[in-house]
Scaffold this motif. Structure first.
Motif, PDB file in Angstrom:
ATOM      1  N   GLN A 153     -45.763  93.257  32.140  1.00  0.00           N
ATOM      2  CA  GLN A 153     -46.043  92.708  33.416  1.00  0.00           C
ATOM      3  C   GLN A 153     -46.783  91.997  34.238  1.00  0.00           C
ATOM      4  O   GLN A 153     -47.774  92.198  33.406  1.00  0.00           O
ATOM      5  CB  GLN A 153     -46.592  94.569  34.298  1.00  0.00           C
ATOM      6  N   THR A 194     -43.952  92.112  40.862  1.00  0.00           N
ATOM      7  CA  THR A 194     -42.583  91.099  40.602  1.00  0.00           C
ATOM      8  C   THR A 194     -42.545  90.635  39.217  1.00  0.00           C
ATOM      9  O   THR A 194     -42.059  90.510  39.242  1.00  0.00           O
ATOM     10  CB  THR A 194     -41.985  91.037  41.946  1.00  0.00           C
ATOM     11  N   ARG A 200     -39.530  91.477  37.222  1.00  0.00           N
ATOM     12  CA  ARG A 200     -39.205  92.628  37.442  1.00  0.00           C
ATOM     13  C   ARG A 200     -38.449  92.737  38.561  1.00  0.00           C
ATOM     14  O   ARG A 200     -37.796  94.358  38.752  1.00  0.00           O
ATOM     15  CB  ARG A 200     -40.751  93.384  38.001  1.00  0.00           C
ATOM     16  N   ARG A 237     -34.322  91.453  36.161  1.00  0.00           N
ATOM     17  CA  ARG A 237     -34.457  92.428  35.668  1.00  0.00           C
ATOM     18  C   ARG A 237     -33.736  92.889  34.022  1.00  0.00           C
ATOM     19  O   ARG A 237     -33.998  93.606  32.965  1.00  0.00           O
ATOM     20  CB  ARG A 237     -34.792  94.533  36.049  1.00  0.00           C
TER      21      ARG A 237
END
Length: 199
Positions: A14, A18, A40, A45
């Motif tokens: 991450q 996002t 994300r 995703r």
């Protein structure tokens, strides 16, 4: 820098709310990192999963800058992540690749071997069909990086393949994963325990 190539996504972490910083193995350019905007998010995703094969486009203004990555899914490993044994195998082999290989040095043999091993994990009827490919990939990785490793793909019963796996533990940990952040070998320990249950 502008690159377009088939790639295997081997790691993702991450970045911000996002985005994702992902690492990809390509045949021509080796292991390379890229910034995936919206990685994300709902659309990307399912694509940003270690083991997935993607069509990768990288662009950066200079070689020292982290490139922006655009990715399109070409082969999903997602369906096999619901099964504990294939999920553990995919997780381990991708983490090993992402951790052990140096950036931007091509290893075409490893790219082909990783692709074949992931295919075996996903399409063999059981672990007995892919365990030898996984152990063969570990040995090939050691050999390609100059640390020996037995030649060829090991054959035999699953219990014999686990013995070879045990013999490779020390060189993998000592040569490829020493002084690395995080305990990558823990993923291998989980995989070995799962394999031992069915041997």
């Amino acid at each position: 820098m502008h690159i377009r190539a088939p790639a295997i996504l081997v790691a993702a972490r991450q970045h911000g709310e996002t985005a994702v910083v992902a690492r990809f193995l390509t045949e021509e350019y080796g292991l390379i990192a890229g910034y995936v905007a919206g990685g994300r998010g709902r659309q990307l995703r399912p694509v940003v999963i270690p083991g997935n094969a993607v069509d990768l486009q990288l662009s950066a203004k200079s070689d020292s800058q982290l490139p922006f990555a655009k990715i399109e899914l070409t082969d999903s490993r997602g369906p096999w992540l619901a099964e504990p044994l294939p999920a553990a195998a995919i997780g381990w082999i991708c983490a090993l690749t992402a951790t052990a290989l140096p950036e931007r040095q091509p290893y075409p043999t490893l790219f082909e071997a990783l692709s074949g091993t992931l295919d075996a994990i996903c399409h063999a009827p059981s672990a007995r069909g892919w365990a030898s490919a996984l152990v063969g990939y570990e040995a090939l990785l050691l050999r390609e990086l100059g640390y020996g490793g037995a030649g060829g793909r090991p054959e035999g019963e699953l219990s014999e393949i686990i013995e070879i796996m045990d013999a490779l533990s020390e060189p993998l940990d000592h040569y490829l994963l020493a002084d690395r952040r995080g305990d990558v070998m823990a993923a291998r320990t989980r995989l070995r325990a799962l394999l031992k249950r069915i041997a």
